[in-house]
Structures are given as C-alpha cells and as structure tokens.
Write a protein that holds these residues in place. Structure first.
Motif, PDB file in Angstrom:
ATOM      1  N   LEU A 159      28.671  28.928  -9.239  1.00  8.73           N
ATOM      2  CA  LEU A 159      28.863  29.554  -7.924  1.00  8.73           C
ATOM      3  C   LEU A 159      29.758  28.694  -7.039  1.00  8.73           C
ATOM      4  O   LEU A 159      30.588  29.221  -6.287  1.00  8.73           O
ATOM      5  CB  LEU A 159      27.513  29.783  -7.253  1.00  8.73           C
ATOM      6  CG  LEU A 159      27.550  30.494  -5.894  1.00  8.73           C
ATOM      7  CD1 LEU A 159      28.231  31.861  -5.996  1.00  8.73           C
ATOM      8  CD2 LEU A 159      26.132  30.635  -5.327  1.00  8.73           C
ATOM      9  N   THR A 160      29.625  27.374  -7.133  1.00  3.62           N
ATOM     10  CA  THR A 160      30.475  26.497  -6.320  1.00  3.62           C
ATOM     11  C   THR A 160      31.927  26.516  -6.770  1.00  3.62           C
ATOM     12  O   THR A 160      32.801  26.075  -6.035  1.00  3.62           O
ATOM     13  CB  THR A 160      29.955  25.049  -6.343  1.00  3.62           C
ATOM     14  OG1 THR A 160      29.947  24.553  -7.688  1.00  3.62           O
ATOM     15  CG2 THR A 160      28.550  24.967  -5.768  1.00  3.62           C
TER      16      THR A 160
ATOM     17  N   GLN B 293      24.314  35.325  -2.864  1.00  4.85           N
ATOM     18  CA  GLN B 293      24.114  34.007  -3.458  1.00  4.85           C
ATOM     19  C   GLN B 293      22.794  33.937  -4.220  1.00  4.85           C
ATOM     20  O   GLN B 293      22.728  33.395  -5.327  1.00  4.85           O
ATOM     21  CB  GLN B 293      24.160  32.928  -2.378  1.00  4.85           C
ATOM     22  CG  GLN B 293      25.546  32.687  -1.806  1.00  4.85           C
ATOM     23  CD  GLN B 293      25.527  31.716  -0.636  1.00  4.85           C
ATOM     24  OE1 GLN B 293      24.497  31.533   0.028  1.00  4.85           O
ATOM     25  NE2 GLN B 293      26.674  31.110  -0.352  1.00  4.85           N
TER      26      GLN B 293
ATOM     27  N   TRP C  11      19.410  26.476 -13.857  1.00  9.48           N
ATOM     28  CA  TRP C  11      19.596  26.533 -12.403  1.00  9.48           C
ATOM     29  C   TRP C  11      20.835  25.743 -11.979  1.00  9.48           C
ATOM     30  O   TRP C  11      21.637  26.206 -11.173  1.00  9.48           O
ATOM     31  CB  TRP C  11      18.339  25.990 -11.725  1.00  9.48           C
ATOM     32  CG  TRP C  11      18.388  25.918 -10.233  1.00  9.48           C
ATOM     33  CD1 TRP C  11      18.164  26.920  -9.339  1.00  9.48           C
ATOM     34  CD2 TRP C  11      18.672  24.744  -9.454  1.00  9.48           C
ATOM     35  NE1 TRP C  11      18.294  26.456  -8.039  1.00  9.48           N
ATOM     36  CE2 TRP C  11      18.608  25.121  -8.086  1.00  9.48           C
ATOM     37  CE3 TRP C  11      18.974  23.426  -9.766  1.00  9.48           C
ATOM     38  CZ2 TRP C  11      18.824  24.219  -7.053  1.00  9.48           C
ATOM     39  CZ3 TRP C  11      19.201  22.530  -8.739  1.00  9.48           C
ATOM     40  CH2 TRP C  11      19.125  22.928  -7.394  1.00  9.48           C
TER      41      TRP C  11
ATOM     42  N   THR D  35      20.487  31.925 -13.528  1.00  9.15           N
ATOM     43  CA  THR D  35      19.418  31.074 -14.054  1.00  9.15           C
ATOM     44  C   THR D  35      18.658  31.785 -15.161  1.00  9.15           C
ATOM     45  O   THR D  35      18.330  31.181 -16.198  1.00  9.15           O
ATOM     46  CB  THR D  35      18.458  30.669 -12.927  1.00  9.15           C
ATOM     47  OG1 THR D  35      19.173  29.951 -11.911  1.00  9.15           O
ATOM     48  CG2 THR D  35      17.334  29.788 -13.457  1.00  9.15           C
TER      49      THR D  35
ATOM     50  N   VAL E 234      27.589  26.725  -0.144  1.00  7.51           N
ATOM     51  CA  VAL E 234      26.525  27.005  -1.112  1.00  7.51           C
ATOM     52  C   VAL E 234      25.415  25.969  -1.019  1.00  7.51           C
ATOM     53  O   VAL E 234      24.230  26.309  -0.869  1.00  7.51           O
ATOM     54  CB  VAL E 234      27.100  27.055  -2.543  1.00  7.51           C
ATOM     55  CG1 VAL E 234      25.971  27.187  -3.570  1.00  7.51           C
ATOM     56  CG2 VAL E 234      28.080  28.199  -2.683  1.00  7.51           C
ATOM     57  N   TRP E 235      25.789  24.684  -1.105  1.00  5.15           N
ATOM     58  CA  TRP E 235      24.772  23.633  -1.065  1.00  5.15           C
ATOM     59  C   TRP E 235      24.125  23.548   0.312  1.00  5.15           C
ATOM     60  O   TRP E 235      22.926  23.262   0.422  1.00  5.15           O
ATOM     61  CB  TRP E 235      25.389  22.292  -1.446  1.00  5.15           C
ATOM     62  CG  TRP E 235      25.671  22.162  -2.914  1.00  5.15           C
ATOM     63  CD1 TRP E 235      26.874  22.216  -3.538  1.00  5.15           C
ATOM     64  CD2 TRP E 235      24.703  21.984  -3.966  1.00  5.15           C
ATOM     65  NE1 TRP E 235      26.746  22.072  -4.883  1.00  5.15           N
ATOM     66  CE2 TRP E 235      25.421  21.925  -5.188  1.00  5.15           C
ATOM     67  CE3 TRP E 235      23.318  21.862  -3.983  1.00  5.15           C
ATOM     68  CZ2 TRP E 235      24.785  21.751  -6.414  1.00  5.15           C
ATOM     69  CZ3 TRP E 235      22.682  21.691  -5.215  1.00  5.15           C
ATOM     70  CH2 TRP E 235      23.411  21.634  -6.408  1.00  5.15           C
TER      71      TRP E 235
ATOM     72  N   ALA F 206      23.974  27.626 -12.981  1.00  2.78           N
ATOM     73  CA  ALA F 206      24.226  28.788 -12.123  1.00  2.78           C
ATOM     74  C   ALA F 206      24.812  28.362 -10.782  1.00  2.78           C
ATOM     75  O   ALA F 206      25.789  28.945 -10.302  1.00  2.78           O
ATOM     76  CB  ALA F 206      22.928  29.571 -11.919  1.00  2.78           C
ATOM     77  N   ILE F 207      24.249  27.316 -10.193  1.00  2.38           N
ATOM     78  CA  ILE F 207      24.757  26.850  -8.898  1.00  2.38           C
ATOM     79  C   ILE F 207      26.150  26.257  -9.051  1.00  2.38           C
ATOM     80  O   ILE F 207      27.035  26.480  -8.214  1.00  2.38           O
ATOM     81  CB  ILE F 207      23.790  25.816  -8.289  1.00  2.38           C
ATOM     82  CG1 ILE F 207      22.510  26.511  -7.851  1.00  2.38           C
ATOM     83  CG2 ILE F 207      24.426  25.092  -7.112  1.00  2.38           C
ATOM     84  CD1 ILE F 207      21.571  25.644  -7.067  1.00  2.38           C
TER      85      ILE F 207
ATOM     86  N   LEU G  89      21.659  26.363   0.498  1.00  2.00           N
ATOM     87  CA  LEU G  89      20.538  26.059  -0.382  1.00  2.00           C
ATOM     88  C   LEU G  89      19.610  25.034   0.252  1.00  2.00           C
ATOM     89  O   LEU G  89      18.385  25.178   0.231  1.00  2.00           O
ATOM     90  CB  LEU G  89      21.070  25.547  -1.726  1.00  2.00           C
ATOM     91  CG  LEU G  89      20.028  25.253  -2.807  1.00  2.00           C
ATOM     92  CD1 LEU G  89      19.355  26.542  -3.262  1.00  2.00           C
ATOM     93  CD2 LEU G  89      20.683  24.558  -3.996  1.00  2.00           C
TER      94      LEU G  89
ATOM     95  N   ILE H 168      22.548  33.262  -8.260  1.00  2.00           N
ATOM     96  CA  ILE H 168      21.790  32.123  -8.787  1.00  2.00           C
ATOM     97  C   ILE H 168      20.592  32.608  -9.602  1.00  2.00           C
ATOM     98  O   ILE H 168      20.297  32.067 -10.678  1.00  2.00           O
ATOM     99  CB  ILE H 168      21.335  31.213  -7.632  1.00  2.00           C
ATOM    100  CG1 ILE H 168      22.555  30.568  -6.962  1.00  2.00           C
ATOM    101  CG2 ILE H 168      20.384  30.130  -8.142  1.00  2.00           C
ATOM    102  CD1 ILE H 168      22.224  29.765  -5.727  1.00  2.00           C
TER     103      ILE H 168
END
Length: 332
Positions: free
Chosen positions: A164-165, A186, A157, A194, A173-174, A160-161, A177, A190
C-alpha cells in the motif's frame, strides 16, 4: 567457485538487506508509485514525462518530446528488464534465491513448518529426515504452530501495508495506521491483502514460486536458452557415493526439485545452494570426500547438465576427450 556452505551466510545477509530495503523504500522515498499525483517517485524526485505540459506550453519540439519519452519512459524499463534478464541468462534465477522478499518468507516458513510437522509444507506426503546437519537432529514439535500462525499473520500484514505504501503516501498510510484513522479503502486493501497473503504463505507459497511468479518464469526461460549458464552440476561417475545418503540434497531444496538431474528438469532452480550445502555436509560426515554437487558453468555445464536426459549427461562426463592425432610422417 563459491561452495554451498560458504554461500549461505552471504545469501542470508543479502536476503535480509533486500527485505529491509523492500519495506523501507517507500518511506525513504527511494522508489514508489504515487497514485494520487500520477507519477513515480525515485530517490525523492518526481519521475514524470511532462510531455503534456511541454505541448501545452507551445514550445514543444518533436525531437525533445521523443527524447523525453525515450529517456524517462522506455530506457529505464529496458535497462531494468534487460539487466534482470541478462543476469538470469548467465546465472539463472539469482534474484529469486538471493534477494526476493517473497522467497525469504518461503524459506523462513519452511524452517518453522519443518519444526512443527517434519515437512516443508502441508502438502508434502513424506516426512523429512530428523537429521538437519552433522550432529543436529530435530523431532517434529506441534507446539511450533503457536509460532507459525502469528508469524504468517505478521508477515502477511507487513506485506499488505508495504504494498500500500508503494501506491499511496507512506506518511499518510503509517500516520493513519498509528492514529487509528485508516480510511475505508485503506482498511479494505490491508484486510484483503493480509488475508490473501496469509492463505498463500500457509498453503501455496511453493506453488506460487514454481508456477505463478511471472518474474521467475521469464528468468527460468532465459536461463534455459543459455547452455553455458551457471547450473547445479552433479558428478555422475561418482554416483555410488550417494548410496549411503538419504537424499539429503532433495530434502534440502525449498523448491521441491531433484538436484541430481539435468538442467531442463531443474527449471525452477533459484540457485540458493542449499542442496550443495547439504551434499557437502553429508559427504564430509559419511566419507570425508568432496561433495558430488557443485556450481558449474561454461563448457562442462554445456556438455553435461544441459543434456536432454541424465543418461546423456553421464555419458558426456565419463567419455574422455581424445585429442586429434598428429599427422604421420608420410602425410607431411
């Protein structure tokens, strides 16, 4: 030369530091690719060529355009790629064994899997010895799967995040989330990431490092070209000292290699030094003698470990170097 045991704390520190950097680089705007804006971000500044804007302004000079393409496009790529390959040429896959965030995950999951089933991975056929190091032995305990499963999911996880960032605004993104308002794309990125990372971490983490990682492959190829590069050296004339050992160096290698062979058969070596530490521990415990494995480079490496076969490597180590005889009096 640094020993295997002394190298491990330094290597752990480097791995943890680089993993933290890998995760925090996008949020801190140290480095990322802003897909929406269409350019890289480096140390908080937009890294753009601006060639089109220069041409549209009507004041484009061919030399200025060429310099901008060279300085902002080609030169950074050459420096980064060239620097990495230069390090690999001299010291091998040092990045993989000391910095790579993926290999850090590999070693962590290896240790947990060994606690659970006595092997580094599900595909290993033979169990590893219970003895970890002098005075420390562990029996497999399947309850560690309760630790392994959430660890794999959490790391997959996070990977993956983090990826993406590197492509979208980290704040977006954060923020999405945290607020539970992730966009469809998104969530798909993710979720799929993941799942793929979880499968790879569980089933194929070693195979990826050995056969699928392009960065590792090119480092290995460059390293093989240099016969005097840093390599794991084996004192073959003392091979009898391995008689009472249970192949501790082989069992310690996270890449499933055989450290007591020649360089070309150690193609995927990442210079982690775990085999050196295992040999050092075992020799100190069994005989009190110096380890048979050590890092070596330059002439000794070229004469022994770079040989084509182990027999040739042993011959290179045991044959004395005979100095040229001085000329006789009659020949002067």
């Amino acid at each position: 030369m640094l020993t295997g045991l002394r190298a491990q704390p330094l290597r752990r520190f480097a791995q943890v530091g680089f993993f933290v950097l890998f995760v925090l680089a996008p949020p801190l705007n140290l480095f990322r690719l802003d897909v929406d804006a269409g350019h890289f971000v480096l140390f908080g500044q937009a890294w753009v060529l601006d060639v089109e804007a220069l041409i549209r302004s009507g004041r484009a000079d061919p030399w200025e355009v060429a310099w901008r393409l060279l300085s902002r496009g080609l030169l950074p790529i050459v420096l980064v790629v060239g620097g990495t390959l230069w390090v690999a040429y001299r010291w091998g896959r040092l990045y993989c064994g000391w910095l790579c965030p993926h290999f850090s995950v590999v070693e962590l999951l290896n240790a947990l899997t060994r606690r659970a089933i006595g092997r580094f991975s599900l595909w290993d056929s033979d169990p590893l010895p219970d003895r970890i190091r002098p005075g420390v032995a562990r029996q497999p305990n399947k309850t560690y799967w309760l630790v392994i499963a959430p660890t794999i999911l959490a790391l997959a996880w996070l990977w993956a995040i983090s990826l993406l960032t590197y492509l979208q605004s980290p704040a977006l993104v954060w923020g999405n989330l945290w607020a539970g308002t992730l966009t469809r794309n998104q969530m798909v990125f993710i979720g799929v990431g993941t799942g793929l990372f979880s499968a790879e971490f569980l089933l194929a983490r070693h195979l990826f490092c050995r056969y699928a990682c392009a960065a590792g492959l090119f480092q290995s190829l460059v390293w093989l070209v240099n016969k005097k590069a840093l390599v794991i050296g084996y004192q073959r004339p003392r091979a009898a000292a391995c008689g009472g050992c249970d192949n501790a160096c082989d069992h310690a290698c996270p890449m499933h290699l055989t450290p007591r062979t020649v360089k070309r058969l150690m193609f995927a070596c990442v210079q982690c030094g775990r085999c050196l530490a295992a040999c050092e521990n075992r020799q100190a415990e069994d005989s009190g003698q110096a380890p048979l494995l050590h890092w070596t480079r330059a002439d000794l490496a070229a004469a022994s470990e770079a040989a084509f076969t182990p027999k040739q490597a042993r011959q290179a180590q045991i044959e004395p170097s005979v100095p040229a005889a001085p000329p006789s009096e009659g020949g002067r």
